[in-house]
Design a protein around this motif. Sequence first.
Motif, PDB file in Angstrom:
ATOM      1  N   ARG A 118       0.811  -1.216   0.000  1.00  0.00           N
ATOM      2  CA  ARG A 118       0.000   0.000   0.000  1.00  0.00           C
ATOM      3  C   ARG A 118       0.841   1.262   0.000  1.00  0.00           C
ATOM      4  NH1 ARG A 118      -2.180  -1.192   6.102  1.00  0.00           N
ATOM      5  NH2 ARG A 118      -0.679   0.077   7.272  1.00  0.00           N
ATOM      6  N   PHE A 119       2.085   1.205   0.542  1.00  0.00           N
ATOM      7  CA  PHE A 119       2.876   2.427   0.576  1.00  0.00           C
ATOM      8  C   PHE A 119       3.179   2.920  -0.832  1.00  0.00           C
ATOM      9  CE2 PHE A 119       6.750   4.859   0.394  1.00  0.00           C
ATOM     10  CZ  PHE A 119       6.455   5.883   1.282  1.00  0.00           C
ATOM     11  N   LEU A 120       3.743   2.065  -1.680  1.00  0.00           N
ATOM     12  CA  LEU A 120       4.068   2.505  -3.031  1.00  0.00           C
ATOM     13  C   LEU A 120       2.814   2.903  -3.804  1.00  0.00           C
ATOM     14  CD1 LEU A 120       6.879   0.032  -4.152  1.00  0.00           C
ATOM     15  CD2 LEU A 120       7.112   2.445  -3.564  1.00  0.00           C
ATOM     16  N   LEU A 121       1.705   2.195  -3.580  1.00  0.00           N
ATOM     17  CA  LEU A 121       0.463   2.537  -4.269  1.00  0.00           C
ATOM     18  C   LEU A 121       0.031   3.964  -3.984  1.00  0.00           C
ATOM     19  CD1 LEU A 121      -1.682  -0.714  -3.742  1.00  0.00           C
ATOM     20  CD2 LEU A 121      -0.339  -0.063  -5.748  1.00  0.00           C
ATOM     21  N   ALA A 122       0.279   4.436  -2.747  1.00  0.00           N
ATOM     22  CA  ALA A 122      -0.173   5.770  -2.345  1.00  0.00           C
ATOM     23  C   ALA A 122       0.942   6.796  -2.343  1.00  0.00           C
ATOM     24  CB  ALA A 122      -0.808   5.692  -0.953  1.00  0.00           C
ATOM     25  N   HIS A 123       2.119   6.419  -2.817  1.00  0.00           N
ATOM     26  CA  HIS A 123       3.253   7.348  -2.784  1.00  0.00           C
ATOM     27  C   HIS A 123       3.833   7.506  -4.184  1.00  0.00           C
ATOM     28  CE1 HIS A 123       7.306   8.846  -1.562  1.00  0.00           C
ATOM     29  NE2 HIS A 123       6.577   9.501  -0.688  1.00  0.00           N
ATOM     30  N   VAL A 124       4.789   6.690  -4.575  1.00  0.00           N
ATOM     31  CA  VAL A 124       5.410   6.827  -5.893  1.00  0.00           C
ATOM     32  C   VAL A 124       4.374   6.706  -7.000  1.00  0.00           C
ATOM     33  CG1 VAL A 124       7.076   5.807  -7.491  1.00  0.00           C
ATOM     34  CG2 VAL A 124       7.646   6.033  -5.064  1.00  0.00           C
ATOM     35  N   ASP A 125       3.484   5.720  -6.886  1.00  0.00           N
ATOM     36  CA  ASP A 125       2.510   5.492  -7.955  1.00  0.00           C
ATOM     37  C   ASP A 125       1.525   6.646  -8.066  1.00  0.00           C
ATOM     38  OD1 ASP A 125       3.845   3.097  -8.091  1.00  0.00           O
ATOM     39  OD2 ASP A 125       2.315   1.959  -7.025  1.00  0.00           O
ATOM     40  N   LEU A 126       1.132   7.208  -6.918  1.00  0.00           N
ATOM     41  CA  LEU A 126       0.253   8.384  -6.941  1.00  0.00           C
ATOM     42  C   LEU A 126       0.969   9.580  -7.559  1.00  0.00           C
ATOM     43  CD1 LEU A 126      -2.259  10.020  -6.205  1.00  0.00           C
ATOM     44  CD2 LEU A 126      -1.334  10.268  -3.890  1.00  0.00           C
ATOM     45  N   PHE A 127       2.211   9.824  -7.154  1.00  0.00           N
ATOM     46  CA  PHE A 127       2.975  10.931  -7.743  1.00  0.00           C
ATOM     47  C   PHE A 127       3.081  10.770  -9.258  1.00  0.00           C
ATOM     48  CE2 PHE A 127       5.646  11.431  -3.604  1.00  0.00           C
ATOM     49  CZ  PHE A 127       4.607  12.100  -3.003  1.00  0.00           C
ATOM     50  N   ALA A 128       3.376   9.562  -9.707  1.00  0.00           N
ATOM     51  CA  ALA A 128       3.519   9.313 -11.144  1.00  0.00           C
ATOM     52  C   ALA A 128       2.202   9.549 -11.871  1.00  0.00           C
ATOM     53  CB  ALA A 128       4.009   7.890 -11.380  1.00  0.00           C
ATOM     54  N   SER A 129       1.101   9.128 -11.257  1.00  0.00           N
ATOM     55  CA  SER A 129      -0.207   9.352 -11.866  1.00  0.00           C
ATOM     56  C   SER A 129      -0.498  10.845 -12.008  1.00  0.00           C
ATOM     57  CB  SER A 129      -1.288   8.671 -11.024  1.00  0.00           C
ATOM     58  OG  SER A 129      -2.571   8.866 -11.569  1.00  0.00           O
ATOM     59  N   GLN A 130      -0.183  11.615 -10.967  1.00  0.00           N
ATOM     60  CA  GLN A 130      -0.408  13.062 -11.029  1.00  0.00           C
ATOM     61  C   GLN A 130       0.521  13.711 -12.052  1.00  0.00           C
ATOM     62  OE1 GLN A 130       0.071  13.582  -6.760  1.00  0.00           O
ATOM     63  NE2 GLN A 130      -2.123  13.961  -6.516  1.00  0.00           N
ATOM     64  N   ALA A 131       1.745  13.176 -12.183  1.00  0.00           N
ATOM     65  CA  ALA A 131       2.654  13.688 -13.211  1.00  0.00           C
ATOM     66  C   ALA A 131       2.109  13.389 -14.606  1.00  0.00           C
ATOM     67  CB  ALA A 131       4.037  13.069 -13.035  1.00  0.00           C
ATOM     68  N   ARG A 132       1.509  12.224 -14.798  1.00  0.00           N
ATOM     69  CA  ARG A 132       0.887  11.896 -16.088  1.00  0.00           C
ATOM     70  C   ARG A 132      -0.221  12.877 -16.421  1.00  0.00           C
ATOM     71  NH1 ARG A 132       0.989   6.289 -17.893  1.00  0.00           N
ATOM     72  NH2 ARG A 132      -1.292   6.243 -18.091  1.00  0.00           N
ATOM     73  N   SER A 133      -1.000  13.242 -15.405  1.00  0.00           N
ATOM     74  CA  SER A 133      -2.081  14.196 -15.636  1.00  0.00           C
ATOM     75  C   SER A 133      -1.551  15.566 -16.045  1.00  0.00           C
ATOM     76  CB  SER A 133      -2.946  14.333 -14.378  1.00  0.00           C
ATOM     77  OG  SER A 133      -3.564  13.103 -14.059  1.00  0.00           O
ATOM     78  N   ALA A 134      -0.309  15.867 -15.603  1.00  0.00           N
ATOM     79  CA  ALA A 134       0.312  17.147 -15.949  1.00  0.00           C
ATOM     80  C   ALA A 134       1.114  17.075 -17.253  1.00  0.00           C
ATOM     81  CB  ALA A 134       1.218  17.598 -14.808  1.00  0.00           C
ATOM     82  N   GLY A 135       1.042  15.957 -17.953  1.00  0.00           N
ATOM     83  CA  GLY A 135       1.716  15.845 -19.237  1.00  0.00           C
ATOM     84  C   GLY A 135       2.943  14.971 -19.241  1.00  0.00           C
ATOM     85  N   GLY A 136       3.297  14.371 -18.112  1.00  0.00           N
ATOM     86  CA  GLY A 136       4.467  13.514 -18.059  1.00  0.00           C
ATOM     87  C   GLY A 136       4.240  12.189 -18.768  1.00  0.00           C
ATOM     88  N   ASP A 137       5.271  11.679 -19.419  1.00  0.00           N
ATOM     89  CA  ASP A 137       5.193  10.413 -20.135  1.00  0.00           C
ATOM     90  C   ASP A 137       5.867   9.343 -19.279  1.00  0.00           C
ATOM     91  OD1 ASP A 137       5.085   8.337 -21.900  1.00  0.00           O
ATOM     92  OD2 ASP A 137       6.112   9.357 -23.553  1.00  0.00           O
ATOM     93  N   VAL A 138       5.106   8.748 -18.367  1.00  0.00           N
ATOM     94  CA  VAL A 138       5.656   7.783 -17.428  1.00  0.00           C
ATOM     95  C   VAL A 138       4.638   6.676 -17.205  1.00  0.00           C
ATOM     96  CG1 VAL A 138       4.833   9.189 -15.473  1.00  0.00           C
ATOM     97  CG2 VAL A 138       6.596   7.455 -15.101  1.00  0.00           C
TER      98      VAL A 138
END
Length: 390
Positions: free
Chosen positions: A24-44
């Motif tokens: 659950r930690f990675l799901l709510a930390h790195v993975d959440l950050f990456a998802s928000q970066a994708r929403s901002a235009g990041g290709d990850v």
Amino acid sequence: MTLAPTETPATLPPATLMQFGVGRFLLAHVDLFASQARSAGGDVEIIAVQTSDRPAGRGKARALAQATSYPVQLRGRRHGELIDTRLAVDSITRSLVAAEDWAEVHRTFCNDVTHVVSNTSESGYLVATGDSPLAPCPVSFPAKLTQLLKARFDADRPGVALLPCELLTDNAGVLRDVVLGLARDSYQDAAFEQWLTAECVWVPTLVDRIVSAELEPVGAVAEPYGLWAIQQVDGLTLPFRHDDVLLVEDLGPYERRKLHLLNLAHTWLVARARQLGVMEQLPLVRQAMEDPRLGGELIAMLREEVVPVLDHEYPGMALDEYVDSIIERFCNPWLDHQLVDIAQNHEQKLERRLAPVLAMARRQGRALPRLAAALAPHTRDTRATPPSAQ
């Protein structure tokens, strides 16, 4: 010191992370950050790999494989705002179970991956007797990783950046040394060992977020505060940009800030609650914060005693703002953080978290009466105990 970003999310090259662990930690930390970066235009994108044989982990990995997104519920306070919101996280594009999909893990690691992320617990770097990268599918995370890196090297592919999230000082250096030892023992290939050190980028990181619960079949509940501090290493390209992902010259001050403010505050609360005899009446951190003998004194101690000492030792670390975040986190109305849990290994925590700050204060000629009072019974106990019994 935090380094200024030089690229926007959209200008970073595409990144594919292989993530070892679906907790659950990675799901709510790195993975959440990456998802928000994708929403901002990041290709990850993230490829999650369940590494253990735990049935619960396998079930979670299968749920991730079947879903296009999963929920993370953020509940708590941040920057003065009370937050209770549910976000859809879509950064995990593939989910694999190592024991079942090892050939696919190999293929993906060799052909697609640019970065590796892990969170396998503090004991996750241990290699059991008999485990080896030469096994068809190794048991331990380091042995699995060594085998995958060797396959990538044999395929004449470039190195990867490894950003471990285990709570160990210099986690990347520790992991690198374990992998190098396994490589030396298993392959006796000097060129591979050179590739591991020269072509792969081993990046120490520090994570900070409380992820308090799981959601079924997959998801997590977490506090709004989050930090992923990443140390600048030659050759590193960040996988994505995010306001809570800090690229820093040196992780040391960030580790000590967390240890001597956040962790110190937790241990001080336990010490003071024991002195007052209120551990049973006020069992939760948020309840302790409502009592002026605990919460009020804690805030005064942090602001008037600890911050000036640490600011002298580690200038430019925004300590007042960090204390603001600690108070908000401790007062989170949805977080049932038990003082009795924090009290585990209390004497060692006093020595590691509080005593060094008092030593700094003595060197600076400062008096810290509130902090010293928390250590006073411990000091008396250790002085009264014969050395052979300590």
